[in-house]
Every structure is written in structure tokens, then in C-alpha cells.
Design a protein around this motif. Structure first.
Motif, PDB file in Angstrom:
ATOM      1  N   ILE A 275      23.620  77.369 -12.046  1.00 17.81           N
ATOM      2  CA  ILE A 275      25.028  77.090 -12.359  1.00 17.81           C
ATOM      3  C   ILE A 275      25.184  76.769 -13.843  1.00 17.81           C
ATOM      4  O   ILE A 275      26.124  77.228 -14.492  1.00 17.81           O
ATOM      5  N   LYS A 276      24.242  76.002 -14.385  1.00 20.27           N
ATOM      6  CA  LYS A 276      24.287  75.683 -15.815  1.00 20.27           C
ATOM      7  C   LYS A 276      24.192  76.955 -16.651  1.00 20.27           C
ATOM      8  O   LYS A 276      24.870  77.064 -17.692  1.00 20.27           O
ATOM      9  N   ASN A 277      23.379  77.908 -16.226  1.00 21.77           N
ATOM     10  CA  ASN A 277      23.259  79.158 -16.985  1.00 21.77           C
ATOM     11  C   ASN A 277      24.582  79.913 -17.020  1.00 21.77           C
ATOM     12  O   ASN A 277      24.951  80.489 -18.043  1.00 21.77           O
ATOM     13  N   LEU A 278      25.293  79.929 -15.903  1.00 22.23           N
ATOM     14  CA  LEU A 278      26.615  80.557 -15.891  1.00 22.23           C
ATOM     15  C   LEU A 278      27.560  79.830 -16.829  1.00 22.23           C
ATOM     16  O   LEU A 278      28.337  80.462 -17.560  1.00 22.23           O
ATOM     17  N   VAL A 279      27.491  78.510 -16.836  1.00 23.72           N
ATOM     18  CA  VAL A 279      28.352  77.714 -17.729  1.00 23.72           C
ATOM     19  C   VAL A 279      28.057  78.052 -19.187  1.00 23.72           C
ATOM     20  O   VAL A 279      28.973  78.222 -19.997  1.00 23.72           O
ATOM     21  N   PHE A 280      26.769  78.162 -19.531  1.00 19.10           N
ATOM     22  CA  PHE A 280      26.395  78.503 -20.907  1.00 19.10           C
ATOM     23  C   PHE A 280      26.977  79.861 -21.310  1.00 19.10           C
ATOM     24  O   PHE A 280      27.567  80.012 -22.384  1.00 19.10           O
ATOM     25  N   VAL A 281      26.813  80.861 -20.437  1.00 21.49           N
ATOM     26  CA  VAL A 281      27.318  82.203 -20.741  1.00 21.49           C
ATOM     27  C   VAL A 281      28.838  82.205 -20.803  1.00 21.49           C
ATOM     28  O   VAL A 281      29.435  82.787 -21.718  1.00 21.49           O
ATOM     29  N   MET A 282      29.474  81.555 -19.847  1.00 24.24           N
ATOM     30  CA  MET A 282      30.933  81.492 -19.808  1.00 24.24           C
ATOM     31  C   MET A 282      31.500  80.825 -21.063  1.00 24.24           C
ATOM     32  O   MET A 282      32.386  81.380 -21.730  1.00 24.24           O
TER      33      MET A 282
END
Length: 294
Positions: A275-282
Motif C-alpha cells: 500500500i505504501k508503494n502505491l502511495v509513493f507512486v500516486m
């Protein structure tokens, strides 16, 4: 039902996969086409997030009926346990909210929005319902990534611009949203990797079942690599601003998180890294689009 039980039931902590394409799409529309419609944007947020939460809730409801082993939300809270009837009621209310918001935004635009909305809603339903839900098949990652990462992005950009669609435009939007498609799909993949033993016991044959844990973990990491390659390619083609080059500095962080998860795939300890990786990309895509708009 207490507020804590409600938020746990709808899995509010994983609503980010709906927020990501909505946010990036809302910023991409004015950068690429010079158009932004606040009301349509807000309606899309309400519709997409409500559908996501409704699907989460209905998934829990269906799992409780179907699975032999399941950690369904039934903990006691002030002497009360959540009943199946309450769960189904929450899912229906959220679905109705999504339908109302979707109808309003469709009426404000045209038939293309109707098609996107209806198809997405049907996929959301069959994702958890029916004799063979998508979530119990090898296609869960594909449909979650495409529906949320791509379809929601397309809908958000379209309701802001109402541009005449073509194959090239849809291809452009696919490449631009591909980092979201893959990082959202990676969340589903991480979930299935962490739940592998439980899913095997429940005869739930996901993609991980067919690939095996080793290859599934390799694919998990590969999706992040492809995500950043797609960002670079979109910049080269002029489909993302030069400021988006700054997103590439996040790659080592994202890759480290992915590797940490594959070493110890746990819902309690390391699933949050996906989930954190998606947040970083987003946030990386959103912030760089904001700077491009300034």
C-alpha cells in the motif's frame, strides 16, 4: 456496529487504490487538455470510493458464507457482534450511494460515462459475487488493476474533458496510468501471496496458486520495475511532463519495500508495504503534475 467495526468491515485502510487514479486523473486532465470540472471530479470521487468500499464489504459477506476457514470480522465490541444482515445492509447502502453519484455525473456528461460506469460496476459485483467470483480466480489482479487503475483514471479524465476518444488516446491513457494499474494489482497480488496457505485450505485458486509462491514473488517485484519504466517511456513520448522524471528517484524505496515483503509476506507485518508503494507512486505522479501545472 461500532465506528471501528464499520471502518474495519469496509477496509477503509485500503481505499487508496480508488483514490490514486482519481487524484492523478484529476490533475492529468488540466495538464494534458486544459480542462477541469470540480463538480464532476467530486462526483467521481464519491462514486468510485463508494463502489470500492461496497465491494470490500460484500467480499467479506460472501467469504463468510463460502470459506471453511476465514477471519471474518466477528470480534466482540461492547457486547455486540456484526451480523450477516448488517454487513449486507452496509454493502447495499454504499452501492446505492455509488449508483446515485454515478448517475448524476453520467447525466452531466454523455453515454460514454454510462458505459464506463456500468461496466465497472458489473466487474465490481462479479469480483466478489456469483458461483465463481473473480477474486477466487487467477484474474483477480488483472481486473482489480485494470478496473481501478485504468478505468477509473479514464473516467476521471473524461468527465473533466469530454474529449473525443480514439484508440491512440486510450493507448496514451493506458501507458500514463500503467504505474497505477500495476501497483494496484500488486496490492491484490501481495494479499494473495500472504494468504496463500489459507487460500489453499479454502480451495481458493488465485494467481499465486497457479504460479507458485516463488514465481509470484518474482512477478510482484517485476511489476514495480515495469511501473517505473512506463513512467520514463510516457515522459519520452510527451505523455507525461518532464517534471515526472522526479518520480524515478522513488524507485529504490519502492523496490526495497517490495523485497522486504517477499522476504516476509505477512498481512499483519509487511502487507502495508504494498500500500505504501502505491502511495509513493500516486503522490509522486500527483506532485509532479502539480508542478507542471504551475
Amino acid at each position: 456496529m461500532t465506528p471501528k467495526q464499520f471502518f474495519d468491515l469496509v477496509e477503509i485502510r485500503v481505499v487508496i487504490p480508488s483514490v490514486a487514479p482519481l487524484l492523478v486523473g484529476a490533475l492529468y486532465a488540466p495538464w494534458a487538455y486544459g480542462h477541469f470540472n470540480l463538480l464532476n471530479t467530486l462526483l467521481m470521487f464519491i462514486a468510485a470510493m463508494s463502489v470500492h468500499l461496497a465491494v470490500n464489504t460484500f467480499n467479506r459477506y460472501e467469504d463468510n458464507k463460502r470459506q471453511q476457514e476465514n477471519e471474518f470480522l466477528r470480534e466482540e465490541a461492547r457486547g455486540e457482534a456484526i451480523t450477516d444482515k448488517q454487513v449486507l445492509y452496509v454493502a447495499v447502502v454504499l452501492a446505492v450511494i455509488a449508483i446515485i453519484a454515478g448517475i448524476i455525473v453520467a447525466l452531466r456528461t454523455d453515454w460514454i460515462t454510462w458505459v464506463i460506469g456500468i461496466v465497472s460496476f458489473l466487474i465490481g459485483y462479479f469480483y466478489s459475487a456469483g458461483p465463481k467470483p473473480i477474486t477466487n480466480t487467477p484474474f483477480g489482479e488483472f481486473f482489480s488493476g485494470i478496473t481501478m487503475g485504468y478505468a477509473i483514471f479514464v473516467a476521471q479524465v473524461y468527465v473533466n474533458t469530454q474529449i473525443t476518444l480514439s484508440g491512440m488516446i486510450l493507448l496514451q491513457w493506458l501507458l500514463v496510468s500503467l504505474p497505477l494499474v500495476l501497483t494496484i494489482g500488486a496490492i491484490m497480488l501481495a494479499n494473495n501471496i500472504a494468504d496463500f496457505d489459507e487460500d489453499q485450505a479454502n480451495q481458493r485458486h488465485t494467481l499465486v496458486h497457479y504460479l507458485g509462491l516463488g514465481r509470484a514473488k518474482t512477478m510482484f517485484i517485476a511489476w514495480y520495475v515495469v511501473s517505473f519504466i512506463s513512467i520514463l517511456l510516457a515522459i519520452v513520448l510527451g505523455w507525461l511532463p518532464l517534471t515526472s522524471l522526479a518520480v524515478l528517484v522513488l524507485f529504490p524505496i519502492v523496490l526495497t519495500n517490495a523485497r522486504k515483503f517477499t522476504v516476509n509476506p505477512s498481512k499483519r507485518e509487511t502487507f502495508i508495504l504494498a500500500i505504501k508503494n502505491l502511495v509513493f507512486v500516486m503522490l509522486g505522479m500527483a506532485v509532479t503534475l502539480v508542478f507542471a501545472l504551475i
